[in-house]
Design an enzyme around this catalytic site. Structure first.
Site, short mmCIF file in Angstrom:
data_model
loop_
_atom_site.label_atom_id
_atom_site.label_comp_id
_atom_site.label_asym_id
_atom_site.label_seq_id
_atom_site.Cartn_x
_atom_site.Cartn_y
_atom_site.Cartn_z
N GLU A 1 6.00 -10.57 -7.56
CA GLU A 1 6.69 -10.92 -6.31
C GLU A 1 7.63 -12.09 -6.58
OE1 GLU A 1 6.08 -9.95 -2.88
OE2 GLU A 1 5.21 -8.19 -3.85
N ASP B 1 18.16 -14.55 -11.26
CA ASP B 1 17.95 -14.43 -9.83
C ASP B 1 19.22 -14.90 -9.15
OD1 ASP B 1 16.03 -13.54 -7.87
OD2 ASP B 1 16.05 -15.59 -7.11
P1 ITT Z 1 15.93 -8.03 -9.90
O1 ITT Z 1 15.18 -9.01 -9.06
O2 ITT Z 1 15.06 -6.93 -10.40
O3 ITT Z 1 16.74 -8.68 -10.97
P2 ITT Z 1 17.49 -7.65 -7.47
O4 ITT Z 1 18.64 -6.79 -7.09
O5 ITT Z 1 16.28 -7.65 -6.57
O6 ITT Z 1 17.03 -7.29 -8.96
P3 ITT Z 1 17.77 -10.47 -6.95
O7 ITT Z 1 16.34 -10.64 -6.59
O8 ITT Z 1 18.39 -11.49 -7.87
O9 ITT Z 1 18.05 -9.09 -7.67
O10 ITT Z 1 18.60 -10.35 -5.62
C1 ITT Z 1 19.94 -10.59 -5.61
C2 ITT Z 1 20.56 -9.95 -4.38
O11 ITT Z 1 21.69 -10.76 -4.03
C3 ITT Z 1 21.08 -8.56 -4.71
O12 ITT Z 1 20.17 -7.56 -4.36
C4 ITT Z 1 22.34 -8.50 -3.88
O13 ITT Z 1 22.05 -8.12 -2.59
C5 ITT Z 1 22.83 -9.96 -3.86
N1 ITT Z 1 23.76 -10.19 -4.99
C6 ITT Z 1 23.53 -10.93 -6.10
N2 ITT Z 1 24.58 -10.87 -6.93
C7 ITT Z 1 25.48 -10.07 -6.34
C8 ITT Z 1 26.75 -9.61 -6.73
O14 ITT Z 1 27.30 -9.91 -7.89
N3 ITT Z 1 27.40 -8.81 -5.89
C9 ITT Z 1 26.85 -8.48 -4.73
N4 ITT Z 1 25.65 -8.84 -4.28
C10 ITT Z 1 24.95 -9.64 -5.10
#
Ligand code: ITT
Length: 295
Positions: free
Chosen positions: A35, A66
């Site tokens: 988590e 993250d």
């Molecule tokens: P992991 O945790 O498995 O790496 P995740 O997609 O859940 O994958 P995060 O917990 O880091 O990744 O969440 C980041 C969120 O923030 C992601 O799902 C997007 O909604 C947003 N985000 C981050 N970087 C972005 C980007 O370059 N472009 C658009 N949205 C982004």
């Protein structure tokens, strides 16, 4: 160099391949992901990298990332919870635009924090921020997540319109990757060189103590040499100094890391040139300069 990206997000893996030239980035294939309960992006990035270590075992390079979107009018939300705000893509965008309906002040920023574990479990970090604002409606088809509604500072188009090539140069993740490369240079130096020369090893350790100087440099001066005031602990004394670092990646075989360090703002003391192979071993170290003045 081969690294495992500890992420379930296929978009991130694709972006990292392009952000870390010369690296092969493979996604971690695993079940039972932890988590995301950390208080900071860095905590969550570290937890992903450590989970990767538990799954993949010793001897691998691991990267945890993250990221999130922080909207000023929403008090920084969705922030660290961006992935859990609503299902990624259309639903998350619709919810965000709904919350911002009628709101004129639409400033926002993307944040990315990276934690990389070397095969020896040394840790290097990098962070990056992209400032901008939330558009009134989605536009564009590249990128992912909130990209169709994020307009970077100084631009009229959304990130999804600006495209993946633009992201590769300017995104929060690109900035974090450059900062990581700079910090990794420092970690590799500490791990691999300084050689038998105790003085240079001690000074290098002090130079990079904690890494924040290097991290800040990496962010502020991603491509060119930069200088920053810093404190060096010389023979137990804290000395105000100016340091500079420049890391250039020389394709395909090695990176050249140049460190210049000066005591008392300007009196040049030492310059080191480190030639580092892509596998992290040090090919050669050249040192120039005179001993630092005692203060
Ligand atoms: P992991 O945790 O498995 O790496 P995740 O997609 O859940 O994958 P995060 O917990 O880091 O990744 O969440 C980041 C969120 O923030 C992601 O799902 C997007 O909604 C947003 N985000 C981050 N970087 C972005 C980007 O370059 N472009 C658009 N949205 C982004």
């Amino acid at each position: 160099m081969k690294a495992i990206l500890c992420s379930r997000n296929a978009h991130k893996a694709r972006e990292f391949e392009r952000l870390l030239p010369g690296w092969t980035v493979e996604p971690l294939d695993a079940d039972g992901w932890p988590e995301e309960t950390g208080a900071t992006y860095g905590d969550n990035a570290r937890a992903k990298a450590r989970f990767g270590r538990a799954v993949a075992g010793a001897g691998h390079w691991l990267i945890g990332e993250d990221s999130g979107l922080e909207v000023e009018a929403l008090g920084g939300r969705p922030g660290i919870k961006s992935a859990r705000y609503a299902p990624e893509g259309g639903p998350a965008i619709a919810k965000l635009l709904g919350e911002l309906e009628g709101v004129r002040a639409r400033a926002a920023r993307y944040v990315s924090e990276l934690v990389c574990l070397t095969p020896e479990d040394e840790e290097a970090c990098g962070s990056g921020v992209l400032f901008g604002r939330i558009a009134e409606e989605p536009r564009g088809s590249e990128g992912f997540g909130y990209d169709p509604v994020f307009v970077p500072e100084g631009e009229q188009r959304t990130v999804a319109e600006l495209g993946n090539a633009w992201k590769e140069r300017h995104s929060h993740r690109a900035r974090a990757a450059r900062a990581l490369l700079a910090a990794l240079g420092a970690v590799l130096l500490l791990a691999g060189c300084g050689g038998p020369n105790k003085t240079s090893r001690r000074v290098l350790r002090a130079f990079f103590a904690g890494g924040p100087v290097v991290r800040t440099l990496g962010e502020r001066f991603p491509h060119k040499p930069g200088t920053l005031p810093c404190t060096i602990h010389d023979q137990g004394k804290a000395v105000q100094a100016t340091c500079a670092t420049d890391i250039s990646l020389v394709k395909p075989a090695r990176a050249v890391v140049t460190l210049t360090e000066a005591w008392n703002h300007g009196a040049k003391a030492h310059t080191w040139f480190f030639f580092i192979r892509r596998d992290g071993t040090v090919q050669s170290v050249i040192q120039e300069g005179a001993p630092a003045p005692k203060s």
